[in-house]
Write a protein that holds these residues in place. Sequence first.
Motif, PDB file in Angstrom:
ATOM      1  N   GLU A  36      22.241   3.493  -4.189  1.00 43.93           N
ATOM      2  CA  GLU A  36      22.803   4.311  -3.097  1.00 43.93           C
ATOM      3  C   GLU A  36      22.894   3.489  -1.812  1.00 43.93           C
ATOM      4  OE1 GLU A  36      23.701   7.489  -3.295  1.00 43.93           O
ATOM      5  OE2 GLU A  36      22.673   8.290  -5.084  1.00 43.93           O
ATOM      6  N   ASP A  37      23.804   3.877  -0.926  1.00 48.85           N
ATOM      7  CA  ASP A  37      23.862   3.264   0.407  1.00 48.85           C
ATOM      8  C   ASP A  37      22.525   3.486   1.106  1.00 48.85           C
ATOM      9  OD1 ASP A  37      26.383   2.397   0.104  1.00 48.85           O
ATOM     10  OD2 ASP A  37      27.347   4.018   1.231  1.00 48.85           O
ATOM     11  N   GLY A  38      22.033   2.461   1.787  1.00 47.15           N
ATOM     12  CA  GLY A  38      20.760   2.612   2.501  1.00 47.15           C
ATOM     13  C   GLY A  38      19.547   2.373   1.623  1.00 47.15           C
ATOM     14  N   ASP A  39      19.771   2.142   0.326  1.00 51.05           N
ATOM     15  CA  ASP A  39      18.658   1.838  -0.572  1.00 51.05           C
ATOM     16  C   ASP A  39      18.833   0.401  -1.055  1.00 51.05           C
ATOM     17  OD1 ASP A  39      16.367   2.180  -2.042  1.00 51.05           O
ATOM     18  OD2 ASP A  39      17.226   3.548  -3.529  1.00 51.05           O
ATOM     19  N   SER A  40      17.789  -0.173  -1.666  1.00 53.03           N
ATOM     20  CA  SER A  40      17.905  -1.525  -2.210  1.00 53.03           C
ATOM     21  C   SER A  40      16.886  -1.724  -3.322  1.00 53.03           C
ATOM     22  CB  SER A  40      17.696  -2.575  -1.113  1.00 53.03           C
ATOM     23  OG  SER A  40      16.480  -2.364  -0.454  1.00 53.03           O
ATOM     24  N   VAL A  41      17.231  -2.580  -4.288  1.00 56.97           N
ATOM     25  CA  VAL A  41      16.305  -2.944  -5.370  1.00 56.97           C
ATOM     26  C   VAL A  41      15.219  -3.833  -4.770  1.00 56.97           C
ATOM     27  CG1 VAL A  41      16.072  -4.177  -7.559  1.00 56.97           C
ATOM     28  CG2 VAL A  41      18.130  -2.823  -7.101  1.00 56.97           C
ATOM     29  N   ILE A  42      13.953  -3.554  -5.085  1.00 54.39           N
ATOM     30  CA  ILE A  42      12.863  -4.398  -4.567  1.00 54.39           C
ATOM     31  C   ILE A  42      12.021  -5.032  -5.676  1.00 54.39           C
ATOM     32  CG2 ILE A  42      12.630  -3.244  -2.311  1.00 54.39           C
ATOM     33  CD1 ILE A  42       9.828  -2.382  -4.209  1.00 54.39           C
ATOM     34  N   ALA A  43      12.124  -4.507  -6.912  1.00 54.48           N
ATOM     35  CA  ALA A  43      11.283  -5.038  -7.994  1.00 54.48           C
ATOM     36  C   ALA A  43      11.987  -4.870  -9.325  1.00 54.48           C
ATOM     37  CB  ALA A  43       9.944  -4.309  -8.026  1.00 54.48           C
ATOM     38  N   TYR A  51       8.268   3.829   2.580  1.00 54.70           N
ATOM     39  CA  TYR A  51       9.129   3.225   1.566  1.00 54.70           C
ATOM     40  C   TYR A  51       8.295   2.440   0.578  1.00 54.70           C
ATOM     41  CZ  TYR A  51       9.079  -0.990   4.617  1.00 54.70           C
ATOM     42  OH  TYR A  51       8.713  -2.063   5.391  1.00 54.70           O
ATOM     43  N   VAL A  52       8.893   2.125  -0.568  1.00 55.49           N
ATOM     44  CA  VAL A  52       8.188   1.460  -1.666  1.00 55.49           C
ATOM     45  C   VAL A  52       8.091  -0.040  -1.397  1.00 55.49           C
ATOM     46  CG1 VAL A  52       8.303   0.901  -4.147  1.00 55.49           C
ATOM     47  CG2 VAL A  52       8.922   3.200  -3.342  1.00 55.49           C
ATOM     48  N   VAL A  53       6.895  -0.623  -1.633  1.00 56.90           N
ATOM     49  CA  VAL A  53       6.726  -2.079  -1.500  1.00 56.90           C
ATOM     50  C   VAL A  53       6.454  -2.752  -2.848  1.00 56.90           C
ATOM     51  CG1 VAL A  53       5.965  -2.046   0.907  1.00 56.90           C
ATOM     52  CG2 VAL A  53       4.250  -1.886  -0.912  1.00 56.90           C
ATOM     53  N   ALA A  54       6.104  -1.966  -3.884  1.00 60.47           N
ATOM     54  CA  ALA A  54       5.780  -2.583  -5.175  1.00 60.47           C
ATOM     55  C   ALA A  54       6.023  -1.613  -6.312  1.00 60.47           C
ATOM     56  CB  ALA A  54       4.312  -3.016  -5.192  1.00 60.47           C
ATOM     57  N   MET A  55       6.534  -2.148  -7.424  1.00 61.47           N
ATOM     58  CA  MET A  55       6.629  -1.409  -8.679  1.00 61.47           C
ATOM     59  C   MET A  55       6.170  -2.365  -9.771  1.00 61.47           C
ATOM     60  SD  MET A  55       9.737  -0.350 -11.121  1.00 61.47           S
ATOM     61  CE  MET A  55       9.656  -2.048 -11.686  1.00 61.47           C
ATOM     62  N   GLU A  56       5.176  -1.944 -10.550  1.00 66.20           N
ATOM     63  CA  GLU A  56       4.614  -2.819 -11.582  1.00 66.20           C
ATOM     64  C   GLU A  56       4.553  -2.078 -12.920  1.00 66.20           C
ATOM     65  OE1 GLU A  56       2.181  -6.123 -10.859  1.00 66.20           O
ATOM     66  OE2 GLU A  56       4.173  -6.188 -10.023  1.00 66.20           O
ATOM     67  N   VAL A  57       4.827  -2.808 -13.995  1.00 65.22           N
ATOM     68  CA  VAL A  57       4.569  -2.286 -15.338  1.00 65.22           C
ATOM     69  C   VAL A  57       3.103  -2.576 -15.633  1.00 65.22           C
ATOM     70  CG1 VAL A  57       5.103  -2.513 -17.791  1.00 65.22           C
ATOM     71  CG2 VAL A  57       6.944  -2.664 -16.099  1.00 65.22           C
ATOM     72  N   VAL A  58       2.322  -1.548 -15.957  1.00 71.61           N
ATOM     73  CA  VAL A  58       0.873  -1.712 -16.127  1.00 71.61           C
ATOM     74  C   VAL A  58       0.412  -1.129 -17.461  1.00 71.61           C
ATOM     75  CG1 VAL A  58       0.464  -1.651 -13.628  1.00 71.61           C
ATOM     76  CG2 VAL A  58       0.326   0.464 -14.937  1.00 71.61           C
ATOM     77  N   ARG A  59      -0.837  -1.419 -17.798  1.00 71.04           N
ATOM     78  CA  ARG A  59      -1.464  -0.875 -19.004  1.00 71.04           C
ATOM     79  C   ARG A  59      -2.882  -0.442 -18.641  1.00 71.04           C
ATOM     80  NH1 ARG A  59       1.220  -1.007 -23.343  1.00 71.04           N
ATOM     81  NH2 ARG A  59       2.942  -2.427 -23.637  1.00 71.04           N
ATOM     82  N   PRO A  60      -3.504   0.434 -19.425  1.00 68.96           N
ATOM     83  CA  PRO A  60      -4.899   0.777 -19.145  1.00 68.96           C
ATOM     84  C   PRO A  60      -5.748  -0.494 -19.147  1.00 68.96           C
ATOM     85  CG  PRO A  60      -3.989   2.255 -20.796  1.00 68.96           C
ATOM     86  CD  PRO A  60      -2.957   1.186 -20.563  1.00 68.96           C
ATOM     87  N   GLY A  61      -6.769  -0.545 -18.284  1.00 65.79           N
ATOM     88  CA  GLY A  61      -7.540  -1.783 -18.110  1.00 65.79           C
ATOM     89  C   GLY A  61      -6.860  -2.570 -17.006  1.00 65.79           C
ATOM     90  N   PHE A  86       3.653   1.788 -12.171  1.00 64.13           N
ATOM     91  CA  PHE A  86       2.871   2.014 -10.965  1.00 64.13           C
ATOM     92  C   PHE A  86       3.782   1.705  -9.781  1.00 64.13           C
ATOM     93  CE2 PHE A  86       0.418   0.558  -7.374  1.00 64.13           C
ATOM     94  CZ  PHE A  86      -0.652   1.442  -7.319  1.00 64.13           C
ATOM     95  N   ILE A  87       3.820   2.609  -8.804  1.00 69.02           N
ATOM     96  CA  ILE A  87       4.613   2.386  -7.590  1.00 69.02           C
ATOM     97  C   ILE A  87       3.680   2.510  -6.392  1.00 69.02           C
ATOM     98  CG2 ILE A  87       6.468   3.320  -6.125  1.00 69.02           C
ATOM     99  CD1 ILE A  87       7.801   4.334  -8.709  1.00 69.02           C
ATOM    100  N   GLY A  88       3.739   1.534  -5.479  1.00 66.99           N
ATOM    101  CA  GLY A  88       2.913   1.563  -4.266  1.00 66.99           C
ATOM    102  C   GLY A  88       3.811   1.566  -3.035  1.00 66.99           C
ATOM    103  N   THR A  89       3.403   2.310  -1.993  1.00 69.81           N
ATOM    104  CA  THR A  89       4.247   2.418  -0.798  1.00 69.81           C
ATOM    105  C   THR A  89       3.616   1.742   0.419  1.00 69.81           C
ATOM    106  OG1 THR A  89       3.413   4.439   0.265  1.00 69.81           O
ATOM    107  CG2 THR A  89       4.851   4.733  -1.656  1.00 69.81           C
ATOM    108  N   ARG A  90       4.449   1.523   1.409  1.00 70.55           N
ATOM    109  CA  ARG A  90       4.088   0.891   2.674  1.00 70.55           C
ATOM    110  C   ARG A  90       2.952   1.636   3.384  1.00 70.55           C
ATOM    111  NH1 ARG A  90       4.947  -3.654   5.730  1.00 70.55           N
ATOM    112  NH2 ARG A  90       5.345  -3.214   7.902  1.00 70.55           N
ATOM    113  N   ARG A  91       2.949   2.957   3.278  1.00 66.33           N
ATOM    114  CA  ARG A  91       1.932   3.763   3.968  1.00 66.33           C
ATOM    115  C   ARG A  91       0.712   4.061   3.107  1.00 66.33           C
ATOM    116  NH1 ARG A  91       3.194   4.364   8.974  1.00 66.33           N
ATOM    117  NH2 ARG A  91       5.343   4.717   9.615  1.00 66.33           N
ATOM    118  N   GLY A  92       0.588   3.348   1.990  1.00 71.92           N
ATOM    119  CA  GLY A  92      -0.653   3.449   1.214  1.00 71.92           C
ATOM    120  C   GLY A  92      -0.701   4.517   0.152  1.00 71.92           C
ATOM    121  N   MET A  93       0.459   5.072  -0.235  1.00 66.75           N
ATOM    122  CA  MET A  93       0.485   6.032  -1.342  1.00 66.75           C
ATOM    123  C   MET A  93       0.790   5.291  -2.651  1.00 66.75           C
ATOM    124  SD  MET A  93      -0.266   8.811   0.149  1.00 66.75           S
ATOM    125  CE  MET A  93       0.040  10.081  -1.092  1.00 66.75           C
TER     126      MET A  93
END
Length: 250
Positions: free
Chosen positions: A100-107, A154-164, A118-125
């Motif tokens: 979308e306009d105003g959005d961008s791929v970050i990960a 806004y989002v600062v990280a998206m990671e593929v994770v596993r338990p552990g 797992f998604i982490g945001t700038r404000r700690g969510m």
Amino acid sequence: VSHLFVASTHAYIMIFSDRGRAYWLKVHEIPDVGPGGKGKSIANLVSMEEGERIAALLAVKEFDDNHYIVMGTRRGVVKKTELSAFSNPRAGGIIAMGVEDGDSVIAVQLSDGAGELFIGTRRGMAIRFQETDVRPMGRTAYGVRGITLRDDDYVVAMEVVRPGGALLSVTEHGYGKRTGIDEYRIQSRGGLGIINIAASERNGEVVGVVYVQESDEILLITQQGMILRMPTNDVREIGRATQGVRLIDI
């Protein structure tokens, strides 16, 4: 240095732009320079469009049917596409995701379809959900809501994770912490998530979150180009919603 990986000369490096396009480089086509060499600008090796920026790089050996490309945007959208959909490189790149306009791929990450996101945001969510909550879509599709953001977050990280393993979060003032992944209960995709780290005045806002395992090391790099390497085990493991400890003097 922001990306470093081991790739065989027969592999491809996939370059994803913030506008959702994918480009390819064959590793053996990258000029080989000695230590201290200047290297080549990636922008000179692939024909990116005006104003596009590199969002992520992936090393891919073969474009098989049992892996997926998972993409995440600044505004909390996620998308999963079969890796085999990328098997026909074109010189001018191809669409990997509608943005979308105003959005961008970050990960962008490679997955086998059975992990968690797992998604982490700038404000700690943060939010953690099953990867199967995101159905595979064609290259030109726009993706689905991964996290609902508050206000100007806004989002600062998206990671593929596993338990552990654990999530290591770092804030702009050089503080950070490591928190076991089990502290983040699995939720449904698209919710507000839960508190990951306190984005306090002392900490500043979150600049990055990475998924780490026991023997991993991290590199912290500041805007002025200072670099620090440390074993992740040196960052003691503490719970969610805490402030963390100083990792680097800013």
